[in-house]
Design an enzyme around this catalytic site. Structure first.
Site, PDB file in Angstrom:
ATOM      1  N   ALA A   7     -35.416  10.751 -31.511  1.00  0.00           N
ATOM      2  CA  ALA A   7     -35.919   9.658 -32.348  1.00  0.00           C
ATOM      3  C   ALA A   7     -34.839   8.612 -32.576  1.00  0.00           C
ATOM      4  CB  ALA A   7     -36.412  10.201 -33.684  1.00  0.00           C
ATOM      5  N   CYS A   8     -35.266   7.370 -32.591  1.00  0.00           N
ATOM      6  CA  CYS A   8     -34.397   6.246 -32.963  1.00  0.00           C
ATOM      7  C   CYS A   8     -35.268   5.246 -33.732  1.00  0.00           C
ATOM      8  CB  CYS A   8     -33.712   5.629 -31.750  1.00  0.00           C
ATOM      9  SG  CYS A   8     -34.812   4.882 -30.546  1.00  0.00           S
ATOM     10  N   SER A   9     -34.820   4.042 -33.858  1.00  0.00           N
ATOM     11  CA  SER A   9     -35.571   3.058 -34.644  1.00  0.00           C
ATOM     12  C   SER A   9     -37.000   2.889 -34.141  1.00  0.00           C
ATOM     13  CB  SER A   9     -34.855   1.707 -34.629  1.00  0.00           C
ATOM     14  OG  SER A   9     -33.607   1.825 -35.258  1.00  0.00           O
TER      15      SER A   9
END
Length: 97
Positions: A7-9
């Protein structure tokens, strides 16, 4: 089959790392499902995965994800993330599942 969620932005920058990890898993004959997503979606679906790894740029979300999920959650090492080192990140994930 193990399931690894990154997960990231918005799930964009981690998608590059997902590709490298999948390539490495193929070479090592490891059966694994790996997906990139946003942190907000990870909070909703993370418990359906064996482990959640978050990009270093969203490390501030670590405590919130750990509170929301029952699965292991870790921040990806900044150097490994910058290098998109699929082998080392895959090894880390598999050893922490």
């Amino acid at each position: 089959m193990k399931k690894i969620l990154l997960a990231c932005s918005a799930g964009m920058s981690t998608s590059i790392l997902v590709k490298k990890m999948l390539d490495e898993a193929f070479e090592q004959d490891i059966e694994v499902e790996i997906k990139a997503t946003s942190v907000s979606e990870a909070k909703l679906i993370g418990d359906n995965w064996d482990i959640v790894l978050i990009g270093p740029q969203v490390a501030y979300e670590l405590d919130g994800l750990k509170s929301a999920l029952t699965k292991p959650v870790f921040t990806i090492d900044q150097t490994l993330y910058a290098k998109a080192d699929g082998q080392k990140v895959l090894e880390f994930a598999m050893s922490n599942i």
